[in-house]
Design an enzyme around this catalytic site. Structure first.
Site, PDB file in Angstrom:
ATOM      1  N   CYS A  85     -12.663   0.636  25.069  1.00 44.69           N
ATOM      2  CA  CYS A  85     -12.534   2.082  25.271  1.00 44.69           C
ATOM      3  C   CYS A  85     -13.785   2.823  24.771  1.00 44.69           C
ATOM      4  CB  CYS A  85     -11.277   2.596  24.568  1.00 44.69           C
ATOM      5  SG  CYS A  85     -11.413   2.594  22.783  1.00 44.69           S
TER       6      CYS A  85
ATOM      7  N   CYS B 128      -9.828   3.638  18.157  1.00 45.20           N
ATOM      8  CA  CYS B 128      -9.562   2.990  19.451  1.00 45.20           C
ATOM      9  C   CYS B 128      -8.451   3.713  20.220  1.00 45.20           C
ATOM     10  CB  CYS B 128      -9.165   1.544  19.187  1.00 45.20           C
ATOM     11  SG  CYS B 128      -8.618   0.653  20.642  1.00 45.20           S
TER      12      CYS B 128
ATOM     13  N   CYS C  70       0.882  -1.175   0.000  1.00 46.11           N
ATOM     14  CA  CYS C  70       0.000   0.000   0.000  1.00 46.11           C
ATOM     15  C   CYS C  70       0.912   1.215   0.000  1.00 46.11           C
ATOM     16  CB  CYS C  70      -0.869  -0.034   1.259  1.00 46.11           C
ATOM     17  SG  CYS C  70      -1.693   1.523   1.661  1.00 46.11           S
ATOM     18  N   HIS C  71       0.407   2.349  -0.470  1.00 48.21           N
ATOM     19  CA  HIS C  71       1.286   3.517  -0.565  1.00 48.21           C
ATOM     20  C   HIS C  71       1.807   3.965   0.810  1.00 48.21           C
ATOM     21  CE1 HIS C  71       2.445   6.514  -3.816  1.00 48.21           C
ATOM     22  NE2 HIS C  71       3.310   6.593  -2.848  1.00 48.21           N
ATOM     23  N   THR C  72       1.074   3.659   1.870  1.00 50.97           N
ATOM     24  CA  THR C  72       1.532   4.059   3.211  1.00 50.97           C
ATOM     25  C   THR C  72       2.870   3.376   3.546  1.00 50.97           C
ATOM     26  OG1 THR C  72      -0.804   4.236   3.768  1.00 50.97           O
ATOM     27  CG2 THR C  72       0.739   4.365   5.592  1.00 50.97           C
TER      28      THR C  72
ATOM     29  N   HIS D 110       1.418  -4.036   5.861  1.00 50.70           N
ATOM     30  CA  HIS D 110       0.221  -4.033   6.722  1.00 50.70           C
ATOM     31  C   HIS D 110      -1.024  -4.528   6.003  1.00 50.70           C
ATOM     32  CE1 HIS D 110       0.130  -0.201   4.617  1.00 50.70           C
ATOM     33  NE2 HIS D 110      -1.174  -0.197   4.811  1.00 50.70           N
ATOM     34  N   GLU D 111      -0.899  -4.822   4.688  1.00 49.65           N
ATOM     35  CA  GLU D 111      -2.071  -5.328   3.964  1.00 49.65           C
ATOM     36  C   GLU D 111      -1.789  -6.805   3.719  1.00 49.65           C
ATOM     37  OE1 GLU D 111      -4.034  -2.430   0.963  1.00 49.65           O
ATOM     38  OE2 GLU D 111      -3.298  -4.072  -0.243  1.00 49.65           O
TER      39      GLU D 111
ATOM     40  N   CYS E  18     -14.282   2.444  21.026  1.00 50.92           N
ATOM     41  CA  CYS E  18     -14.773   1.125  20.618  1.00 50.92           C
ATOM     42  C   CYS E  18     -16.246   0.965  20.988  1.00 50.92           C
ATOM     43  CB  CYS E  18     -13.921   0.019  21.233  1.00 50.92           C
ATOM     44  SG  CYS E  18     -12.293  -0.086  20.457  1.00 50.92           S
TER      45      CYS E  18
ATOM     46  N   ARG F 249      -5.294   2.516  18.068  1.00 52.37           N
ATOM     47  CA  ARG F 249      -5.435   3.315  16.839  1.00 52.37           C
ATOM     48  C   ARG F 249      -4.087   3.413  16.124  1.00 52.37           C
ATOM     49  NH1 ARG F 249      -6.774   9.432  18.436  1.00 52.37           N
ATOM     50  NH2 ARG F 249      -8.396   8.357  19.578  1.00 52.37           N
TER      51      ARG F 249
ATOM     52  N   ARG G  63      -2.805  -3.063  -7.221  1.00 51.60           N
ATOM     53  CA  ARG G  63      -2.225  -3.802  -6.110  1.00 51.60           C
ATOM     54  C   ARG G  63      -1.368  -4.958  -6.636  1.00 51.60           C
ATOM     55  NH1 ARG G  63      -2.504  -0.024  -3.114  1.00 51.60           N
ATOM     56  NH2 ARG G  63      -3.487  -0.051  -1.054  1.00 51.60           N
TER      57      ARG G  63
ATOM     58  N   CYS H 255      -9.838  -2.417  20.637  1.00 55.43           N
ATOM     59  CA  CYS H 255      -9.657  -3.110  21.927  1.00 55.43           C
ATOM     60  C   CYS H 255     -10.998  -3.606  22.466  1.00 55.43           C
ATOM     61  CB  CYS H 255      -8.970  -2.200  22.939  1.00 55.43           C
ATOM     62  SG  CYS H 255     -10.062  -0.924  23.645  1.00 55.43           S
TER      63      CYS H 255
ATOM     64  N   CYS I 211      -6.552  -3.452   4.035  1.00 58.70           N
ATOM     65  CA  CYS I 211      -6.311  -1.998   4.135  1.00 58.70           C
ATOM     66  C   CYS I 211      -6.998  -1.245   3.008  1.00 58.70           C
ATOM     67  CB  CYS I 211      -4.825  -1.662   4.198  1.00 58.70           C
ATOM     68  SG  CYS I 211      -4.549   0.123   4.148  1.00 58.70           S
TER      69      CYS I 211
HETATM   70  P1  NAD Z   1      -1.486   4.921  -5.079  1.00 56.30           P
HETATM   71  O1  NAD Z   1      -0.098   5.453  -5.190  1.00 56.30           O
HETATM   72  O2  NAD Z   1      -1.780   3.610  -5.693  1.00 56.30           O
HETATM   73  O3  NAD Z   1      -2.523   6.008  -5.669  1.00 56.30           O
HETATM   74  C1  NAD Z   1      -2.423   7.389  -5.435  1.00 56.30           C
HETATM   75  C2  NAD Z   1      -2.830   8.106  -6.728  1.00 56.30           C
HETATM   76  O4  NAD Z   1      -2.892   9.503  -6.463  1.00 56.30           O
HETATM   77  C3  NAD Z   1      -1.819   7.926  -7.876  1.00 56.30           C
HETATM   78  O5  NAD Z   1      -2.498   7.423  -9.004  1.00 56.30           O
HETATM   79  C4  NAD Z   1      -1.249   9.316  -8.085  1.00 56.30           C
HETATM   80  O6  NAD Z   1      -0.923   9.562  -9.449  1.00 56.30           O
HETATM   81  C5  NAD Z   1      -2.393  10.210  -7.610  1.00 56.30           C
HETATM   82  N1  NAD Z   1      -1.985  11.545  -7.187  1.00 56.30           N
HETATM   83  C6  NAD Z   1      -0.923  11.923  -6.434  1.00 56.30           C
HETATM   84  N2  NAD Z   1      -0.913  13.256  -6.253  1.00 56.30           N
HETATM   85  C7  NAD Z   1      -1.986  13.764  -6.912  1.00 56.30           C
HETATM   86  C8  NAD Z   1      -2.532  15.072  -7.086  1.00 56.30           C
HETATM   87  N3  NAD Z   1      -1.944  16.138  -6.565  1.00 56.30           N
HETATM   88  N4  NAD Z   1      -3.672  15.196  -7.814  1.00 56.30           N
HETATM   89  C9  NAD Z   1      -4.276  14.116  -8.352  1.00 56.30           C
HETATM   90  N5  NAD Z   1      -3.816  12.847  -8.213  1.00 56.30           N
HETATM   91  C10 NAD Z   1      -2.688  12.685  -7.510  1.00 56.30           C
HETATM   92  O7  NAD Z   1      -1.821   4.907  -3.497  1.00 56.30           O
HETATM   93  P2  NAD Z   1      -2.947   4.087  -2.688  1.00 56.30           P
HETATM   94  O8  NAD Z   1      -2.328   2.863  -2.128  1.00 56.30           O
HETATM   95  O9  NAD Z   1      -4.195   4.017  -3.495  1.00 56.30           O
HETATM   96  O10 NAD Z   1      -3.167   5.080  -1.440  1.00 56.30           O
HETATM   97  C11 NAD Z   1      -3.750   6.359  -1.633  1.00 56.30           C
HETATM   98  C12 NAD Z   1      -3.568   7.214  -0.382  1.00 56.30           C
HETATM   99  O11 NAD Z   1      -4.363   6.710   0.696  1.00 56.30           O
HETATM  100  C13 NAD Z   1      -2.137   7.242   0.151  1.00 56.30           C
HETATM  101  O12 NAD Z   1      -1.871   8.555   0.618  1.00 56.30           O
HETATM  102  C14 NAD Z   1      -2.169   6.253   1.303  1.00 56.30           C
HETATM  103  O13 NAD Z   1      -1.145   6.497   2.243  1.00 56.30           O
HETATM  104  C15 NAD Z   1      -3.541   6.566   1.850  1.00 56.30           C
HETATM  105  N6  NAD Z   1      -4.165   5.549   2.696  1.00 56.30           N
HETATM  106  C16 NAD Z   1      -4.940   6.008   3.727  1.00 56.30           C
HETATM  107  C17 NAD Z   1      -5.618   5.129   4.530  1.00 56.30           C
HETATM  108  C18 NAD Z   1      -6.524   5.606   5.633  1.00 56.30           C
HETATM  109  O14 NAD Z   1      -7.025   4.792   6.399  1.00 56.30           O
HETATM  110  N7  NAD Z   1      -6.789   6.909   5.733  1.00 56.30           N
HETATM  111  C19 NAD Z   1      -5.495   3.741   4.301  1.00 56.30           C
HETATM  112  C20 NAD Z   1      -4.734   3.315   3.204  1.00 56.30           C
HETATM  113  C21 NAD Z   1      -4.081   4.214   2.408  1.00 56.30           C
HETATM  114 ZN    ZN Z   2     -10.603   0.625  21.854  1.00 53.88          ZN
END
Ligand code: NAD
Ligand code: ZN
Length: 380
Positions: free
Chosen positions: A103, A114, A48-50, A70-71, A106, A118, A373, A100, A178
């Site tokens: 809390c 959580c 994942c991108h994270t 994490h995925e 939860c 969290r 993915r 958990c 994820c």
């Molecule tokens: P990814 O890299 O597959 O997709 C991100 C897309 O955003 C890409 O296609 C990229 O070209 C585009 N992008 C980047 N900057 C841009 C902009 N300024 N304008 C338009 N498009 C733009 O990533 P992903 O795995 O799909 O994850 C997406 C985001 O979600 C990441 O920031 C990730 O960390 C986050 N995320 C958050 C959670 C959460 O729970 N909040 C969970 C998972 C992932």
């Molecule tokens: Zn909790």
């Protein structure tokens, strides 16, 4: 009881020794689970991108050596003291944010934040004793998000684990732990578009396209996809995205372009890029009076969200969400059932597969913006 219960397990793990450097396949020792922890054998994991942000460690806290990931999907190998709800052999999905069960969060119907479990990107150790369960020749290796799935075996808190239908194919449902659930839930649980709404999705990676899938399920009439990478547009057509805008092709702010396309703004927007400017555009492109924007992308630590207060006063709503507001243990099994009942198509998100030994290829693909993915097979 499995024969390895209570013993250290030596196994392969992909270790990040330095920011931005290829992961190195190492023999690590995985300690047995302590109280309320579970040791699992990872079967499949995906990137994942994270993971990538914290591996690059640009604008994020660097913590190395570390085992990312994490995925994933896996099978319970052994459980620590006090774990009553998991047994050896259970099929599970680890989740980066836990539940958990005790809390205020939860117990609240509204929150999945959580108090105990969290998401915490800066913690590299287990909660129980502040130590790592991974070591190489006695040197501790940091955990990531309490999951560290780029290892054949890992130890997680039992609150960060969802028990799922044993018939669900682990090589597919790993992506539900994820990105896909995050995107889907951000639309269905947080943005909640009404039938016939217009929805803008910023970022057409797996998370954004899962948000689009949510919009399609909710009956949106128009789904506008925004991405800087034109390769994403072809893929996005399979996900019901009806129109595409590339900010690079525009000579004015994207929120103005969208307002013009939609007679004043979209009803809902979901930001899935992690880019602060996209977050601001995602908020400013919703219609006044009723528009709701949801931030999902993980920004740089120092990023600051700036907008004129009048944009909020004119009755726009800004929200944010982790994991699509799903409570991981309670709700994730039902997302797996959506896949089993064919309400949710997961297969189209999986564009690449590599053996564990070639995990760095998954990083290369994401860096190049190719595919959605990449599933990593731990047994190859
Ligand atoms: P990814 O890299 O597959 O997709 C991100 C897309 O955003 C890409 O296609 C990229 O070209 C585009 N992008 C980047 N900057 C841009 C902009 N300024 N304008 C338009 N498009 C733009 O990533 P992903 O795995 O799909 O994850 C997406 C985001 O979600 C990441 O920031 C990730 O960390 C986050 N995320 C958050 C959670 C959460 O729970 N909040 C969970 C998972 C992932
Ligand atoms: Zn909790």
């Amino acid at each position: 009881m499995s024969s390895s219960a209570g013993l250290i397990i030596p196994c392969k793990a992909a270790v990040a020794w330095e920011a931005g450097k290829p992961l190195v396949m190492e023999q690590v020792e995985v300690a047995p689970p302590q109280a309320l922890e579970v040791r699992i054998q990872i079967k499949y994991t995906s990137l994942c991108h994270t993971d990538l942000y914290f591996w690059e460690a640009k604008g994020q806290t660097p913590l190395f050596p570390r085992i990312f990931g994490h995925e994933a999907s896996g099978i319970v190998e052994s459980v620590g003291e006090g774990v009553n709800d998991f047994q050896v052999g259970d099929h599970v999905l680890p989740v980066f944010t836990g539940e958990c069960g005790q809390c205020r969060h939860c117990k609240s119907e509204e929150s999945n934040m959580c108090d105990l479990l969290r998401i915490n990107t800066d913690r590299g150790f287990m909660l129980n004793d502040g130590k790592s369960r991974f070591s190489i020749d006695g040197q501790p290796i940091h955990h990531f998000l309490g999951t560290s799935t780029f290892s054949e075996y890992t130890v997680v808190h039992s609150g960060s684990l969802a028990k799922i239908n044993p018939l669900a194919p682990l090589d597919k449902v790993c992506v539900l732990s994820c990105g896909i659930s995050t995107g889907l839930g951000s639309t269905l649980n947080v943005a909640k578009p009404k039938q016939g709404s217009t929805v803008a999705i910023f970022g057409l990676g797996a998370v954004g396209l899962a948000a689009a899938e949510g919009a399609r399920i909710a009956g949106a009439s128009r789904i506008i996809g925004i991405d800087l990478n034109p390769k994403r547009f072809e893929e996005a057509k399979k996900f019901g995205v009806t129109e595409f805008v590339n900010p690079k092709d525009q000579d004015r702010p994207i929120q103005e372009v969208i307002a013009e396309m939609t007679d004043g703004g979209v009803d809902r927007s979901i930001e899935c890029t992690g880019n602060i400017n996209a977050m601001i555009s995602a908020f400013e492109c919703v219609h006044d009076g009723w528009g709701v924007a949801v931030l999902v992308g993980v920004p740089n630590k120092e990023a600051v969200f700036m907008t004129k207060p009048i944009n909020l006063l004119s009755e726009r709503t800004l929200k944010g969400s982790f994991f699509g507001n799903y409570k991981p243990r309670t709700d994730l099994p039902s997302v797996v059932e959506m896949y089993m009942n064919k309400k949710l198509d997961v297969d189209k998100f999986i564009t690449h597969r590599v053996p564990f030994s070639e995990i760095n290829k998954a990083f290369d693909l994401m860096l190049k913006g190719e595919g959605l993915r990449c599933v990593i097979d731990m047994e190859k």
